[in-house]
Design an enzyme around this catalytic site. Structure first.
Site, PDB file in Angstrom:
ATOM      1  N   ARG A 184       0.832  -1.211   0.000  1.00  0.00           N
ATOM      2  CA  ARG A 184       0.000   0.000   0.000  1.00  0.00           C
ATOM      3  C   ARG A 184       0.867   1.262   0.000  1.00  0.00           C
ATOM      4  NH1 ARG A 184      -5.435  -0.693   1.446  1.00  0.00           N
ATOM      5  NH2 ARG A 184      -6.017  -2.847   1.944  1.00  0.00           N
ATOM      6  N   GLN A 209      -5.119  -2.551   5.812  1.00  0.00           N
ATOM      7  CA  GLN A 209      -5.154  -1.102   5.593  1.00  0.00           C
ATOM      8  C   GLN A 209      -4.465  -0.371   6.738  1.00  0.00           C
ATOM      9  OE1 GLN A 209      -9.090   0.769   5.298  1.00  0.00           O
ATOM     10  NE2 GLN A 209      -8.518   1.503   3.276  1.00  0.00           N
ATOM     11  N   LYS A 249       0.092  43.970 -14.378  1.00  0.00           N
ATOM     12  CA  LYS A 249       0.882  45.057 -14.954  1.00  0.00           C
ATOM     13  C   LYS A 249       0.600  45.218 -16.440  1.00  0.00           C
ATOM     14  CE  LYS A 249       5.327  42.576 -15.538  1.00  0.00           C
ATOM     15  NZ  LYS A 249       5.762  43.016 -16.867  1.00  0.00           N
ATOM     16  N   ARG A 353      18.362  43.442 -24.655  1.00  0.00           N
ATOM     17  CA  ARG A 353      17.318  42.709 -25.371  1.00  0.00           C
ATOM     18  C   ARG A 353      17.110  43.283 -26.767  1.00  0.00           C
ATOM     19  NH1 ARG A 353      12.623  42.904 -20.901  1.00  0.00           N
ATOM     20  NH2 ARG A 353      11.391  41.937 -22.556  1.00  0.00           N
ATOM     21  N   ASP A 559       4.916  33.921 -20.354  1.00  0.00           N
ATOM     22  CA  ASP A 559       5.312  34.204 -18.972  1.00  0.00           C
ATOM     23  C   ASP A 559       5.044  33.033 -18.036  1.00  0.00           C
ATOM     24  OD1 ASP A 559       6.285  36.674 -19.578  1.00  0.00           O
ATOM     25  OD2 ASP A 559       4.567  37.802 -18.833  1.00  0.00           O
ATOM     26  N   ARG A 590      14.801  32.606 -21.822  1.00  0.00           N
ATOM     27  CA  ARG A 590      14.124  31.775 -20.831  1.00  0.00           C
ATOM     28  C   ARG A 590      14.187  30.289 -21.147  1.00  0.00           C
ATOM     29  NH1 ARG A 590       8.737  35.234 -19.442  1.00  0.00           N
ATOM     30  NH2 ARG A 590       9.729  36.751 -18.072  1.00  0.00           N
ATOM     31  N   LYS A 667      10.250  44.044 -10.424  1.00  0.00           N
ATOM     32  CA  LYS A 667       9.725  44.414 -11.740  1.00  0.00           C
ATOM     33  C   LYS A 667       8.218  44.204 -11.816  1.00  0.00           C
ATOM     34  CE  LYS A 667      10.347  43.174 -16.639  1.00  0.00           C
ATOM     35  NZ  LYS A 667      10.480  44.533 -17.180  1.00  0.00           N
TER      36      LYS A 667
END
Length: 694
Positions: A184, A209, A249, A353, A559, A590, A667
């Site tokens: 179990r 049990q 945001k 970026r 995201d 990412r 952020k």
């Protein structure tokens, strides 16, 4: 997980006992419950299995025929399904028509069907056992339960060997009797979604049990659970921790900029401060807006278009902080409102970026955009005035510049239209359209697609093109409305609770068009227990439940990638997340950051083409096999989403997870780690919102 069998109880007793279980099987053949008690029971946030054994009904009612017992069992099971049972157990020997009707009801209500087989006399051959599993699968068994009586250790070995032949996340196989007692627990080590135990102090429901408290100690030890002190070892009927989710945001930045373009005062309720929102406020002030706080309401007094244009004199500069969204919003806006020459500056990770697609798309509107050394990176030089017209372009580089065009073109002197091919992050475009509508700006849109799109009834994943038509000469009008809670931040608390405990979240709207609302569908596909009362804006409750692998296209919600990657690590089986191509130009690469994180933690993961595949194991299996995630020093890559995902992963690590940069969460949610730490310690009412100071 450990499913406590509740039998031979009154309805009131059942409701009381549920608060002490992480999961429970309700034996409807022996628990006497009124319809109201049944409804209250199966509406519980605790994952529940509805079971009604025909043989038990007949044993308790000797005058009852098989058909009568089957009818009674079907009636009770269908009612339990309708009330919200997560699972329904139907024996493979049950009458065919009854089984079909129960399976149909389960399918219509999102209940998983367990097809079960019990042998109270012994254990058959390995081939016979495999044949029974296959039969259960053929007859609607999303999960198969095989329970036999062990006379010897070889009986136990044959039953547990089934895990080598079938998906462990869909199989519960163990033995009854003293010889089979350890099986179990062993089935959990093999990857079973849950096992069964007796409520402490109650008679066992089957030979061998375990009392549930004994099994809790064997599996969890003194482990704390996210959102409450513990289960089994400590009292578990404490109230859920309640998270008041900060404003989105995505909504906030768009709304603040739109308000700054009005001639008059707008009131944005439920404003939450964070780095990107503060940058939007700073940009709005640089455009001439007067901004103050009234409680949690951001009051924005816009100076009107003419005054904004005067501010944006030739050669003026707009500083967007670290926000990629603000950058792409302001490029079209300064070109329609300014004097033909402007600079957009930024800071931190934004400087590294590349803004793919920006220069090419803006050129179609008569504007030249260039960065330092010819690369399209901040700081950007924006030359020329926005020329309205008709054009088309690819949307594969994202939605943010398209949002900027949607905000800028209504201010142009003539009408315009543009066709977006292969659009991605579609929900964010419609967040912009929704915000503009609140400020009195109207834009028409048409989603276009092939047969798959038509058959999907408008599913964005099958949309091939979007046509936007914008009337020129419009003006922004002041507005007053509530800013939606942020599903991107909420996802981290939802995932943490689904794997490690429970939580209650307020301030969210399940009718939202935010892309990251997809976390609800992803969690439900993985088997999580979620509920909501009082309409789309009611509090959302999430609690641990057996989790299994999932497949999702996250192209529209990039995201979510970091935290659903952590979710996949704790879902039994191999999960597949497509849309990796959307990750390379975030705060970091990412895709690479996620792979690095998972592999360092000992999770098998690979990217093939556009898909990330992750081999996961349940929390219980990881605990029993000593295969928890590896602690140590980890890099967030200065990415707030990675830092949050690492916090969630730390709950399942074998030693502390240290993050090189936790400040990057400012952020989007400055108080994230403070709140997360509070939830680790136990129940509380927690507020993610913080004040903005003038």
């Amino acid at each position: 997980m450990i499913c406590t069998t509740i039998h031979d109880r009154s309805g009131a007793e059942v409701l009381s006992l549920l608060r002490q279980c992480e999961m429970a099987e309700i034996r409807l053949d022996s628990c006497i419950m009124s319809p109201a008690e049944m409804e209250q029971c199966f509406m519980s946030d605790v994952p529940l299995v509805a079971t009604c054994r025909i043989s038990e009904l007949m044993a308790r009612n000797p005058s009852m025929s098989v058909s009568e017992a089957a009818g009674r069992s079907e009636d009770l099971l269908v009612k339990a399904i309708g009330y919200g049972a997560g699972y329904v157990d139907v024996e493979i020997e049950a009458p065919k028509e009854m089984s079909k009707r129960v399976a149909t009801a389960a399918r219509e209500n999102g209940t998983e069907v367990i097809r079960s087989f019990h042998d109270f006399e012994g254990t058959d051959s390995a081939e016979a056992l495999k044949a029974v599993v296959e039969k259960c699968m053929r007859h609607s068994g999303a999960i198969v339960k095989i329970v036999t009586t062990a006379q010897s250790e070889s009986d136990v070995e044959r039953v547990l060997a089934l895990y080598s032949h079938f998906d462990p996340s869909r199989l519960i196989a163990f033995c009854m009797g003293e010889t089979g007692r350890m099986s179990r627990l062993e089935c959990l080590r093999k990857g079973a979604p849950f096992t069964y135990a007796a409520f402490h102090g109650s008679p066992e429901a089957a030979p061998g049990q375990w009392p549930d408290r004994e099994m809790y100690r064997a599996v969890y030890g003194e482990r704390r659970f996210f959102g409450y002190p513990g289960i089994g070892v400590s009292a578990s009927d404490e109230p859920c921790a309640c998270v008041i989710v900060p404003s989105s945001k995505s909504f906030t930045q768009r709304a603040v900029i739109a308000a700054s373009l009005c001639d008059g005062t707008s009131r944005l309720h439920h404003y939450s401060d964070c780095g990107d929102n503060a940058s939007a406020v700073s940009v709005a002030r640089s455009l001439g807006a007067c901004i103050s706080m009234d409680g949690d309401t951001l009051v924005v007094k816009g100076p009107g278009r003419a005054a904004v244009s005067e501010r944006l004199a030739c050669g003026s500069s707009v500083h967007v902080g670290e926000s990629g969204l603000l950058t792409r919003l302001m490029v079209p806006l300064v070109s329609v409102l300014g004097k033909g020459s402007a600079t957009v500056t930024g800071e931190k990770t934004l400087l590294g970026r590349t803004l793919s697609g920006v220069a090419g798309i803006m050129e179609k509107f008569g504007v030249t955009v260039s960065g330092k050394d010819g690369d399209c990176r901040v700081p950007l030089s924006v030359e020329g005035n926005l020329v309205p017209g008709r054009t088309e372009f690819s949307g594969t580089d994202g939605s943010q510049l398209i949002s900027g065009l949607l905000m800028a073109l209504p201010l142009a002197g003539r009408n315009s239209s543009f066709l977006v091919h292969d659009p991605v992050s579609i929900p964010y475009m419609f967040i912009t359209v929704d915000i503009l509508r609140k400020f009195g700006v109207r834009i028409s849109d048409e989603l276009i697609g092939g047969d798959d799109f038509m058959l999907s009834e408008g599913d964005w994943d099958f949309c091939s093109d979007i046509l936007f038509k914008i009337r020129g000469g419009q003006e922004y009008a002041p507005a007053e409305f509530n800013l939606e809670g942020d599903w991107s931040t909420a996802a981290n608390f939802l995932v943490a609770a689904a794997i490690f405990g429970r939580a209650e979240l307020s301030g969210l709207d399940t009718g939202s068009i935010q892309a990251d609302l997809s976390i609800v569908d992803i969690l439900m596909e993985a088997g999580a227990s979620l509920s909501q009362y009082d309409g789309n804006d009611g509090n959302i409750y999430v609690q641990r439940a057996p989790l299994h692998s999932f497949t999702v296209d996250a192209s529209q919600c990039p995201d979510l990638f970091p935290v659903i990657s952590v979710l996949a690590a704790f879902c039994q089986g191999t999960s597949r997340i497509s849309g990796v191509g959307r990750l390379s130009h975030k705060e970091c690469d990412r895709g690479e950051a996620i792979i690095q994180m998972l592999r360092q933690m000992g999770v098998k993961a690979v990217i093939s083409g556009d898909t990330l595949s992750i081999e996961g194991h349940s929390l219980v299996q990881r605990l029993l096999t000593g295969n928890l995630l590896k602690g140590g020093m980890y890099s967030s890559h200065h990415d707030h989403r990675m830092a949050m995902a690492l916090a969630v992963a730390s709950l399942g690590a074998d030693s502390p997870v240290e993050i090189d940069d936790t400040g990057c969460v400012s952020k989007s949610c400055p108080s994230f780690f403070e709140l997360f730490s509070t939830l680790e310690r136990g129940p509380a009412r927690c507020n993610l919102e913080s004040d903005i100071h003038d």
